[in-house]
Design a protein around this motif. Structure first.
Motif, mmCIF file in Angstrom:
data_model
loop_
_atom_site.group_PDB
_atom_site.id
_atom_site.type_symbol
_atom_site.label_atom_id
_atom_site.label_comp_id
_atom_site.label_asym_id
_atom_site.label_seq_id
_atom_site.Cartn_x
_atom_site.Cartn_y
_atom_site.Cartn_z
ATOM 1 N N THR A 1 2.339 17.215 10.585
ATOM 2 C CA THR A 1 3.671 16.970 11.109
ATOM 3 C C THR A 1 3.618 16.748 12.615
ATOM 4 O O THR A 1 2.785 17.330 13.301
ATOM 5 N N LEU A 2 4.484 15.862 13.077
ATOM 6 C CA LEU A 2 4.667 15.592 14.506
ATOM 7 C C LEU A 2 6.160 15.629 14.783
ATOM 8 O O LEU A 2 6.951 15.150 13.975
ATOM 9 N N HIS A 3 6.531 16.171 15.931
ATOM 10 C CA HIS A 3 7.924 16.098 16.354
ATOM 11 C C HIS A 3 7.929 15.806 17.843
ATOM 12 O O HIS A 3 7.316 16.542 18.616
ATOM 13 N N GLY A 4 8.569 14.724 18.232
ATOM 14 C CA GLY A 4 8.639 14.342 19.634
ATOM 15 C C GLY A 4 9.995 14.641 20.230
ATOM 16 O O GLY A 4 11.015 14.496 19.566
ATOM 17 N N VAL A 5 9.987 15.083 21.474
ATOM 18 C CA VAL A 5 11.214 15.343 22.219
ATOM 19 C C VAL A 5 11.160 14.508 23.487
ATOM 20 O O VAL A 5 10.231 14.640 24.289
ATOM 21 N N ARG B 1 11.150 8.481 23.554
ATOM 22 C CA ARG B 1 11.499 7.551 24.624
ATOM 23 C C ARG B 1 10.665 7.930 25.830
ATOM 24 O O ARG B 1 10.629 9.079 26.248
ATOM 25 N N LEU B 2 9.971 6.937 26.397
ATOM 26 C CA LEU B 2 9.134 7.153 27.578
ATOM 27 C C LEU B 2 9.997 7.143 28.834
ATOM 28 O O LEU B 2 11.113 6.608 28.825
ATOM 29 N N PRO B 3 9.499 7.714 29.944
ATOM 30 C CA PRO B 3 10.275 7.726 31.183
ATOM 31 C C PRO B 3 10.719 6.342 31.656
ATOM 32 O O PRO B 3 11.755 6.211 32.298
ATOM 33 N N ASP B 4 9.960 5.273 31.314
ATOM 34 C CA ASP B 4 10.341 3.920 31.721
ATOM 35 C C ASP B 4 11.377 3.287 30.786
ATOM 36 O O ASP B 4 11.755 2.133 30.959
ATOM 37 N N GLY B 5 11.844 4.045 29.769
ATOM 38 C CA GLY B 5 12.877 3.566 28.868
ATOM 39 C C GLY B 5 12.378 3.000 27.552
ATOM 40 O O GLY B 5 13.153 2.837 26.611
ATOM 41 N N ARG B 6 11.106 2.664 27.463
ATOM 42 C CA ARG B 6 10.555 2.138 26.210
ATOM 43 C C ARG B 6 10.460 3.247 25.169
ATOM 44 O O ARG B 6 10.348 4.412 25.503
ATOM 45 N N ARG C 1 11.966 13.578 27.105
ATOM 46 C CA ARG C 1 12.356 14.273 28.329
ATOM 47 C C ARG C 1 12.282 13.274 29.472
ATOM 48 O O ARG C 1 11.562 12.297 29.402
ATOM 49 N N ARG C 2 13.021 13.534 30.551
ATOM 50 C CA ARG C 2 13.066 12.594 31.663
ATOM 51 C C ARG C 2 11.688 12.372 32.300
ATOM 52 O O ARG C 2 11.284 11.253 32.536
ATOM 53 N N LYS C 3 10.959 13.445 32.571
ATOM 54 C CA LYS C 3 9.655 13.312 33.233
ATOM 55 C C LYS C 3 8.565 12.847 32.273
ATOM 56 O O LYS C 3 7.795 11.960 32.585
ATOM 57 N N ALA C 4 8.484 13.486 31.126
ATOM 58 C CA ALA C 4 7.460 13.136 30.140
ATOM 59 C C ALA C 4 7.868 13.714 28.792
ATOM 60 O O ALA C 4 8.343 14.845 28.727
ATOM 61 N N PRO C 5 7.681 12.953 27.713
ATOM 62 C CA PRO C 5 8.007 13.463 26.385
ATOM 63 C C PRO C 5 7.121 14.660 26.030
ATOM 64 O O PRO C 5 6.005 14.783 26.525
ATOM 65 N N CYS D 1 0.856 -1.186 0.000
ATOM 66 C CA CYS D 1 0.000 0.000 0.000
ATOM 67 C C CYS D 1 0.881 1.220 0.000
ATOM 68 O O CYS D 1 2.040 1.164 0.401
ATOM 69 N N SER D 2 0.369 2.324 -0.476
ATOM 70 C CA SER D 2 1.128 3.562 -0.534
ATOM 71 C C SER D 2 1.488 4.021 0.880
ATOM 72 O O SER D 2 0.648 4.027 1.777
ATOM 73 N N ILE D 3 2.740 4.371 1.077
ATOM 74 C CA ILE D 3 3.259 4.769 2.390
ATOM 75 C C ILE D 3 3.224 6.290 2.480
ATOM 76 O O ILE D 3 3.672 6.985 1.583
ATOM 77 N N SER D 4 2.689 6.804 3.598
ATOM 78 C CA SER D 4 2.520 8.250 3.741
ATOM 79 C C SER D 4 3.335 8.861 4.864
ATOM 80 O O SER D 4 3.444 10.082 4.947
ATOM 81 N N ALA D 5 3.918 8.060 5.762
ATOM 82 C CA ALA D 5 4.699 8.595 6.880
ATOM 83 C C ALA D 5 5.651 7.514 7.368
ATOM 84 O O ALA D 5 5.405 6.321 7.167
ATOM 85 N N GLY D 6 6.722 7.923 8.037
ATOM 86 C CA GLY D 6 7.656 6.941 8.576
ATOM 87 C C GLY D 6 8.591 7.557 9.586
ATOM 88 O O GLY D 6 8.806 8.766 9.599
ATOM 89 N N VAL D 7 9.134 6.697 10.444
ATOM 90 C CA VAL D 7 10.097 7.118 11.452
ATOM 91 C C VAL D 7 11.021 5.940 11.746
ATOM 92 O O VAL D 7 10.590 4.786 11.728
ATOM 93 N N ALA D 8 12.293 6.237 11.995
ATOM 94 C CA ALA D 8 13.259 5.197 12.354
ATOM 95 C C ALA D 8 13.473 5.223 13.858
ATOM 96 O O ALA D 8 13.461 6.289 14.480
ATOM 97 N N LEU D 9 13.642 4.034 14.452
ATOM 98 C CA LEU D 9 13.863 3.932 15.894
ATOM 99 C C LEU D 9 14.628 2.667 16.201
ATOM 100 O O LEU D 9 14.874 1.845 15.328
#
Length: 192
Positions: A163-167, A123-128, A169-173, A68-76
């Protein structure tokens, strides 16, 4: 969906000169750099094929067609250390692609009732690591890409998100959301 053009270009940021052109002649809808120590890039076009390149050797590592046509992506980085691309399609599904084998892994996530508009990873505060998706259905949702389960409750918006951009942070992204307006929010996620 944001079309990046008919090719993917690698540019030396110091000199400003083009180092290499990849995916020439293909319409490129997503591109990202892998988070591990290898310099690699991925791109996808309207035909649903995700292509992976090693930027040091300038070698194409492989392709996988997702159907299917791909519209978004992110590497992790997956919990076991693998580099993975999570891609969203016009069919509303999220799929994970192992970069080393260029194969689909895990269970596709039925994330949206329409096309996926944007993806980011935090990255979530629990490391995931969590993948945050936004769809043309106005829903923004956090996902555990390994278990294919949603994290927390969805954010329901009355417009598309482009658009989304995540940062992380230790307490909460924190999440920057762009669409017909702009919002910045802190993610406080409880799994359900």
């Amino acid at each position: 969906m944001h079309n990046l053009g008919e090719s993917l270009r690698v540019v030396d940021l110091h000199s400003g000169s083009e180092v290499r052109t990849l995916a020439e002649g293909r319409r490129v809808n997503i591109a990202d750099i892998l988070p591990d120590s290898r310099a690699a890039a991925l791109a996808s076009g309207d035909d649903g094929t995700v292509c992976v390149w090693d930027l040091v050797s300038r070698r194409r590592l492989g392709d996988v067609n997702l159907g299917c046509s791909i519209s978004a992506g992110v590497a992790l980085t997956w919990p076991d250390g693998r580099s993975v691309a999570v891609v969203g399609g016009k069919d509303g599904l999220l799929r994970a692609v192992d970069i080393a084998t260029v194969q689909v892994i895990g269970t596709p996530i039925s994330a949206h009732s329409g096309p996926v508009g944007a993806l980011t990873a935090v990255r979530l505060p629990d490391g995931r690591q969590a993948v945050i998706s936004a769809g043309h259905d106005g829903v923004v949702q956090a996902w555990d890409p390994v278990s294919a389960r949603s994290i927390g409750h969805p954010l329901l918006l009355d417009s598309d998100v482009f658009t989304l951009h995540g940062v992380s942070r230790r307490k909460a992204p924190q999440l920057l959301i762009g669409g017909n307006g702009l919002a910045c929010m802190e993610l406080r996620l409880d799994e359900h």
